[in-house]
Design a protein around this motif. Structure first.
Motif, short mmCIF file in Angstrom:
data_model
loop_
_atom_site.label_atom_id
_atom_site.label_comp_id
_atom_site.label_asym_id
_atom_site.label_seq_id
_atom_site.Cartn_x
_atom_site.Cartn_y
_atom_site.Cartn_z
N TYR A 33 36.45 -54.96 7.20
CA TYR A 33 35.22 -55.21 7.96
C TYR A 33 34.06 -55.56 7.04
CZ TYR A 33 37.20 -53.72 12.41
OH TYR A 33 37.95 -53.64 13.56
N ILE A 34 33.95 -54.88 5.91
CA ILE A 34 32.87 -55.21 4.97
C ILE A 34 33.07 -56.62 4.43
CG2 ILE A 34 31.80 -54.65 2.75
CD1 ILE A 34 32.45 -51.69 3.35
N ALA A 35 34.29 -56.97 4.08
CA ALA A 35 34.58 -58.31 3.54
C ALA A 35 34.28 -59.39 4.56
CB ALA A 35 36.04 -58.39 3.10
N ASP A 36 34.48 -59.09 5.83
CA ASP A 36 34.30 -60.07 6.89
C ASP A 36 32.84 -60.18 7.36
OD1 ASP A 36 35.56 -62.02 8.57
OD2 ASP A 36 35.38 -60.62 10.26
N ALA A 37 32.02 -59.24 6.95
CA ALA A 37 30.61 -59.22 7.39
C ALA A 37 29.78 -60.26 6.65
CB ALA A 37 30.02 -57.83 7.14
N GLU A 38 28.66 -60.61 7.26
CA GLU A 38 27.73 -61.54 6.61
C GLU A 38 27.30 -60.96 5.27
OE1 GLU A 38 23.32 -63.38 7.44
OE2 GLU A 38 24.56 -62.85 9.16
N ASN A 39 27.36 -61.76 4.23
CA ASN A 39 27.04 -61.33 2.86
C ASN A 39 27.91 -60.18 2.36
OD1 ASN A 39 24.95 -63.25 2.68
ND2 ASN A 39 23.55 -61.84 3.68
N GLN A 40 29.02 -59.93 3.04
CA GLN A 40 29.93 -58.84 2.69
C GLN A 40 29.18 -57.52 2.56
OE1 GLN A 40 32.08 -60.52 -0.71
NE2 GLN A 40 33.72 -61.09 0.69
N THR A 41 28.30 -57.28 3.53
CA THR A 41 27.48 -56.08 3.57
C THR A 41 27.42 -55.56 5.00
OG1 THR A 41 26.12 -56.86 1.74
CG2 THR A 41 25.16 -55.15 3.12
N MET A 42 27.59 -54.23 5.15
CA MET A 42 27.49 -53.62 6.48
C MET A 42 26.72 -52.31 6.39
SD MET A 42 31.06 -54.05 8.52
CE MET A 42 30.30 -53.92 10.13
N ARG A 43 26.01 -52.04 7.44
CA ARG A 43 25.33 -50.74 7.56
C ARG A 43 26.33 -49.69 8.01
NH1 ARG A 43 19.47 -52.20 10.20
NH2 ARG A 43 18.70 -53.27 8.34
N TYR A 44 26.02 -48.45 7.68
CA TYR A 44 26.90 -47.33 8.03
C TYR A 44 27.19 -47.31 9.52
CZ TYR A 44 28.68 -42.63 8.61
OH TYR A 44 29.47 -41.56 8.95
N LYS A 45 26.17 -47.42 10.34
CA LYS A 45 26.35 -47.35 11.80
C LYS A 45 27.23 -48.49 12.31
CE LYS A 45 24.23 -43.66 13.15
NZ LYS A 45 24.98 -42.56 13.76
N GLU A 46 27.12 -49.67 11.71
CA GLU A 46 27.98 -50.79 12.10
C GLU A 46 29.44 -50.46 11.81
OE1 GLU A 46 26.00 -54.99 11.37
OE2 GLU A 46 25.70 -53.66 9.64
N LEU A 47 29.69 -49.89 10.64
CA LEU A 47 31.05 -49.49 10.29
C LEU A 47 31.57 -48.43 11.24
CD1 LEU A 47 30.91 -49.39 6.40
CD2 LEU A 47 32.52 -50.72 7.77
N GLU A 48 30.71 -47.50 11.58
CA GLU A 48 31.11 -46.43 12.49
C GLU A 48 31.54 -47.00 13.85
OE1 GLU A 48 29.38 -41.97 12.90
OE2 GLU A 48 27.95 -43.57 13.38
N ARG A 49 30.85 -48.05 14.30
CA ARG A 49 31.21 -48.69 15.57
C ARG A 49 32.48 -49.54 15.44
NH1 ARG A 49 25.60 -49.15 16.01
NH2 ARG A 49 25.58 -51.21 15.07
N LYS A 50 32.63 -50.25 14.33
CA LYS A 50 33.75 -51.18 14.14
C LYS A 50 35.08 -50.48 13.92
CE LYS A 50 32.02 -55.50 13.74
NZ LYS A 50 32.56 -56.68 14.33
N VAL A 51 35.08 -49.42 13.11
CA VAL A 51 36.33 -48.74 12.76
C VAL A 51 36.62 -47.73 13.88
CG1 VAL A 51 37.60 -47.48 11.00
CG2 VAL A 51 35.80 -49.08 10.32
N VAL A 52 37.23 -48.23 14.93
CA VAL A 52 37.46 -47.44 16.14
C VAL A 52 38.42 -46.28 15.85
CG1 VAL A 52 38.35 -47.52 18.50
CG2 VAL A 52 37.05 -49.46 17.59
N GLY A 53 38.00 -45.10 16.25
CA GLY A 53 38.85 -43.92 16.11
C GLY A 53 38.54 -43.06 14.90
N ILE A 54 37.76 -43.56 13.96
CA ILE A 54 37.43 -42.79 12.76
C ILE A 54 36.28 -41.83 13.07
CG2 ILE A 54 35.76 -44.41 11.79
CD1 ILE A 54 37.00 -43.79 9.02
N THR A 55 36.35 -40.63 12.52
CA THR A 55 35.26 -39.68 12.68
C THR A 55 34.19 -39.97 11.63
OG1 THR A 55 36.21 -38.06 11.16
CG2 THR A 55 36.85 -37.90 13.50
N ALA A 56 32.99 -39.50 11.88
CA ALA A 56 31.90 -39.70 10.91
C ALA A 56 32.24 -39.03 9.59
CB ALA A 56 30.59 -39.15 11.48
N THR A 57 32.88 -37.88 9.65
CA THR A 57 33.26 -37.17 8.42
C THR A 57 34.26 -37.97 7.61
OG1 THR A 57 32.89 -35.04 9.51
CG2 THR A 57 34.27 -35.02 7.53
#
Length: 114
Positions: A33-57
């Protein structure tokens, strides 16, 4: 190749080394997901939404490990609320072509089994 009778887990095997770094369930999707993002950069909350099923911990744990292994960079901005971005470092960027190769290999295998 290993000499006969030698245990692969008692050697410095490059594949096992790579799997220790990226072989966990969530690390490849995070990197992808980071590699596929614009400028290969993602915010934490974006990752939390994209990686379905992962806990915040677990997301935090994986991100810290990927950062410690030099694959991603964490940048925190002093905003309210705090903003944290993750981007690929050169080592992480160098991994993406290998992952794309594995992806295409697996895609071919999946197609062949249909």
């Amino acid at each position: 190749m290993l000499p006969e009778g030698q245990n692969i887990y008692e050697t410095d095997c490059p594949i096992l080394y790579a799997m220790r770094i990226i072989g966990q369930k969530w690390k490849l999707p995070i990197l992808w997901y980071i590699a596929d993002a614009e400028n290969q950069t993602m915010r934490y909350k974006e990752l939390e939404r994209k990686v379905v099923g992962i806990t915040a911990t677990m997301l935090t744990k994986c991100l810290r490990e990927l950062e410690a292994d030099g694959l991603i960079r964490r940048t925190q901005y002093n905003t309210i609320p705090p903003t944290v971005e993750y981007s690929l470092m050169e080592l992480g960027k160098s991994l993406i072509p290998a992952l794309e190769t594995v992806y295409h290999w697996a895609e071919g295998q999946m197609t062949a089994k249909k």
